[in-house]
Design a protein around this motif. Structure first.
Motif, mmCIF file in Angstrom:
data_model
loop_
_atom_site.group_PDB
_atom_site.id
_atom_site.type_symbol
_atom_site.label_atom_id
_atom_site.label_comp_id
_atom_site.label_asym_id
_atom_site.label_seq_id
_atom_site.Cartn_x
_atom_site.Cartn_y
_atom_site.Cartn_z
ATOM 1 N N PRO A 1 1.319 -0.994 0.120
ATOM 2 C CA PRO A 1 0.240 -0.327 -0.233
ATOM 3 C C PRO A 1 0.836 1.725 -0.379
ATOM 4 O O PRO A 1 2.128 1.259 0.541
ATOM 5 N N GLU A 2 -0.309 2.022 -0.638
ATOM 6 C CA GLU A 2 0.812 3.712 -0.648
ATOM 7 C C GLU A 2 1.082 4.288 1.056
ATOM 8 O O GLU A 2 2.165 4.579 1.179
ATOM 9 N N PHE A 3 -0.514 4.071 1.836
ATOM 10 C CA PHE A 3 -0.159 4.846 2.928
ATOM 11 C C PHE A 3 -1.345 3.541 4.047
ATOM 12 O O PHE A 3 -2.056 2.797 3.136
ATOM 13 N N THR A 4 -0.739 3.456 5.094
ATOM 14 C CA THR A 4 -1.527 2.087 6.147
ATOM 15 C C THR A 4 -2.197 3.159 7.239
ATOM 16 O O THR A 4 -0.868 3.796 7.654
ATOM 17 N N PHE A 5 -3.646 3.513 7.789
ATOM 18 C CA PHE A 5 -4.338 3.772 8.682
ATOM 19 C C PHE A 5 -4.043 3.128 9.824
ATOM 20 O O PHE A 5 -5.116 1.408 9.369
ATOM 21 N N HIS A 6 -4.799 3.300 10.786
ATOM 22 C CA HIS A 6 -5.117 2.828 11.538
ATOM 23 C C HIS A 6 -5.939 2.669 12.547
ATOM 24 O O HIS A 6 -6.502 4.128 12.248
ATOM 25 N N ALA A 7 -6.954 1.628 12.935
ATOM 26 C CA ALA A 7 -8.432 2.131 13.924
ATOM 27 C C ALA A 7 -8.293 1.312 15.051
ATOM 28 O O ALA A 7 -7.855 0.300 15.217
ATOM 29 N N GLN A 8 -8.703 1.720 16.080
ATOM 30 C CA GLN A 8 -9.241 0.967 17.179
ATOM 31 C C GLN A 8 -10.209 0.206 16.789
ATOM 32 O O GLN A 8 -10.383 -0.471 18.296
ATOM 33 N N SER A 9 -11.144 0.081 16.095
ATOM 34 C CA SER A 9 -11.928 -0.807 16.239
ATOM 35 C C SER A 9 -12.228 -1.433 14.434
ATOM 36 O O SER A 9 -11.858 -0.192 13.426
ATOM 37 N N ASP A 10 -12.685 -2.278 14.028
ATOM 38 C CA ASP A 10 -12.966 -2.776 12.398
ATOM 39 C C ASP A 10 -13.559 -1.675 12.485
ATOM 40 O O ASP A 10 -14.730 -0.708 12.192
ATOM 41 N N VAL A 11 -13.406 -1.075 11.157
ATOM 42 C CA VAL A 11 -13.576 0.188 9.910
ATOM 43 C C VAL A 11 -14.453 -0.617 8.988
ATOM 44 O O VAL A 11 -14.547 -1.495 7.985
ATOM 45 N N MET A 12 -15.763 -0.488 9.126
ATOM 46 C CA MET A 12 -16.808 -0.943 8.710
ATOM 47 C C MET A 12 -17.214 -0.067 6.742
ATOM 48 O O MET A 12 -17.820 -0.188 6.132
ATOM 49 N N THR A 13 -17.280 0.976 7.115
ATOM 50 C CA THR A 13 -16.910 1.924 5.899
ATOM 51 C C THR A 13 -15.884 3.004 5.480
ATOM 52 O O THR A 13 -15.108 3.781 6.278
#
Length: 642
Positions: free
Chosen positions: A333-345
């Motif tokens: 990937p060009e960029f990688t982003f994180h979240a503390q919960s499942d990203v649904m949209t």
């Protein structure tokens, strides 16, 4: 490996040697002149020292003639002062002073300095007052002094070089080509650096000054480790390798022969195919993760994003991921982003190309910036003022100067946000349906706005119905759900809803294996009304997870289902069955579909974490009468009551 030395570099080297030789000759001449001046000064000093000057006894001066004779004996004047008219008026004054010895110097007739020693003459010591004449005193001659020797270097002036507009390239005969390992500008061959056979490509070449470069110092193990772990080094390697990989992945057939005369054979299926170009996947990041949403950038057509849920096996990895992919760099990937919960949209911001917005399973709205790190730059708080249930759908409405993010969660809450202020929503709308038997809440799974609307929208629900809703109170309508109009046609949860880019038509997909075509009602009903679909497409053999209109072709749309099929419908050619149906990937369920802004490529998300990119080909190019043909077909359907 050989290099050639141009004649201009040889001439410059010879010229430099000549200048050095001239400077050496000049220094020798200056040194000889200095020694000659020092020897002449020593001779002059010995000649006129007080020890070598003979003492002159001055007799007693009695009259004018004696004075003239005395001056003549001393070599001062020509002894004919008495013949001059002015000499008759001259007088000599003699004063009696104590006896003393003095010395004076004057110039003789030949201009040479004369030193006199005056001593006592018969008890009378002559002084300067004895020779005080009535004529004005003569001007004293220049005085000599001893100064330090200063070395003066006569450097050759810098020559000006003039160039013409012609190419400054000299022809070098073949015999002047020498190996690179023998190139060395030092005049002494003994000082040539040794060449390592194992690294013969690296040669130590001295510059024109003859000073060899400093040797390369080998780093210690600790220094190497710190360098490899430094943030600057990691960022440099990451950015540089991405640029190289983009360049290497350019899909251009540079071996094409434009002079070929092969007979062209038309392919009858050329205009009715969907060719898979490539797929995005990273085993390290996406193992055991499913794609939950896909989107294309509106500014950079080569960028696409994928949203992912958590992996049940990677407990130390972040729960949610958003990866930005580049069609010119498909392996990572060009960029990688994180979240503390499942990203649904997730979606690219329509008005901020650097911002990416995501809705999570916990109800938070996260905003990432491609110019920042992998964590969100802002997000909504976990409070009752916002969403507390999963957010499955979002949409951006408005203009560049006034726009809002609209989000909906499964508890029936619709919120309006400003991206620069996510602490609390600007508007909160709770959708309820009083006619429900058990509960009046509506579980929203998807929603959409018509292309010309920013207030009225339609929502798909878990129960299978579609409802019209308003963000604000308007003429003849209230804010919230229109309780009288219900779009009934599905027998299971609505998984996708998308409006036509040029009309009030919209499509819905459902777990009842069907896709429905609807026409949105412009005016709300005053009594309970059930609205039926215009058409139903029942060719799927599994759950239909998503459906999207083409952004450029008015009669073309696509749908993906749980059997791993991608179906393309062209309503002006075949109204009931798809014109193209292809199996995507390894047959795993496909749950998300998105067209790029040109309508020529589609991104399809799979439950195994892959995103497949297809080229639609000539089907994506509309003809002049496509929209008129579709309107005629719909009018015939309305007339027949279908």
């Amino acid at each position: 490996m050989h290099v050639t030395m141009s004649s201009s570099s040889k001439l410059a080297l010879e010229k430099r040697k000549e200048e050095i030789e001239k400077k050496k000759q000049r220094l020798l001449e200056i040194k000889q002149q200095r020694e000659e001046r020092q020897s002449s000064f020593a001779v002059t000093k010995g000649r006129f020292s007080s020890e070598n000057v003979s003492s002159i006894s001055l007799p007693r001066v009695k009259d004018r003639g004696d004075v003239d004779e005395l001056l003549k004996a001393l070599g001062v004047g020509d002894g004919s002062s008495s013949s001059s008219p002015a000499s008759k008026s001259r007088s000599l004054s003699v004063a009696s002073e104590p006896a003393y010895s003095s010395s004076t110097s004057s110039q003789g007739g030949d201009g040479q300095p004369v030193t006199m020693s005056l001593q006592s003459l018969d008890g009378l010591t002559p002084t300067a007052s004895m020779f005080a004449l009535d004529r004005p005193p003569a001007k004293s001659g220049p005085s000599l002094s001893i100064a330090d020797f200063v070395t003066v270097l006569d450097l050759a002036p810098k020559e000006k070089e003039y160039y013409s507009k012609e190419a400054q390239t000299d022809f070098i005969p073949e015999e002047e080509v020498i190996p690179l390992t023998e190139v060395h500008t030092s005049t002494s061959p003994e000082k040539a650096p040794p060449v390592d056979n194992e690294s013969s490509d690296i040669v130590d070449i001295e510059d024109s000054t003859g000073i060899p470069p400093e040797p390369i110092r080998e780093l210690a193990e600790e220094e190497k480790r710190q360098l490899l772990q430094s943030e600057e080094f990691v960022q440099f390697i990451s950015q540089s390798s991405k640029r190289i990989e983009r360049l290497l992945n350019q899909r251009y057939d540079f071996m094409v022969d434009y002079t070929a005369t092969e007979d062209f054979v038309a392919d009858p299926n050329a205009g009715r195919t969907a060719k898979q170009l490539f797929h995005f996947f990273d085993e390290r990041l996406l193992k055991n993760r499913a794609v939950t949403d896909v989107d294309w950038s509106s500014k950079y057509p080569e960028l696409a994003l994928g949203a992912y849920n958590k992996s049940s096996f990677a407990v130390n990895e972040p729960d949610g991921l958003v990866l930005v992919w580049n069609v010119n760099m498909i392996e990572r990937p060009e960029f990688t982003f994180h979240a503390q919960s499942d990203v649904m949209t997730a979606m690219f911001s329509s008005f901020h190309p650097n911002l990416i917005i995501g809705g999570t399973y916990s109800g938070q709205i996260c905003v990432w910036d491609t110019r920042a790190k992998s964590i969100p730059v802002s997000k909504t708080p976990l409070s009752v003022t916002g969403h507390t249930h999963p957010v499955y759908s979002m949409n951006m409405v408005g203009t560049q100067n006034a726009h809002y993010l609209i989000s909906a969660s499964t508890d029936g809450l619709v919120c309006s946000w400003q991206l620069n202020q996510l602490t609390q929503p600007q508007e909160v709308l709770e959708l309820i349906q009083p006619s429900h038997a058990k509960t009046d809440e509506i579980a929203i799974t998807c929603f959409g706005f018509p292309s010309t609307e920013s207030t009225t929208f339609w929502v798909g629900t878990e129960e299978g119905n579609v409802y019209q809703a308003n963000r604000h109170m308007g003429a003849g309508s209230k804010a919230g759900i229109n309780p009288f109009d219900s779009y009934k046609g599905h027998y299971g949860m609505v998984t996708g809803l998308h409006f036509h880019p040029m009309s009030d038509l919209f499509l819905t997909s459902s777990v009842d294996w069907t896709v429905k075509l609807w026409r949105a009602k412009s005016k709300p009903s005053a009594a309970p009304t059930q609205i039926l679909p215009l058409a139903s497409f029942d060719e799927s053999d599994d759950y239909v997870y998503d459906v999207k209109w083409s952004p450029t072709h008015p009669a073309l749309f696509g749908a993906v289902n749980g059997s791993g099929k991608f179906d393309l419908y062209q309503l002006n050619q075949e109204f009931e069955v798809p014109v193209v149906s292809v199996n995507v990937g390894n047959g795993r369920p496909l749950n998300r579909l998105e067209w790029d802004r040109d309508g020529k490529r589609t991104a399809i998300g799979s439950v195994d974490g892959h995103i497949y990119v297809h080229d639609i080909g000539e089907m994506a190019v509309p003809h002049n009468e496509e929209w008129l043909s579709l309107q005629k077909s719909l009018q015939q359907m309305d007339a027949l009551g279908l």
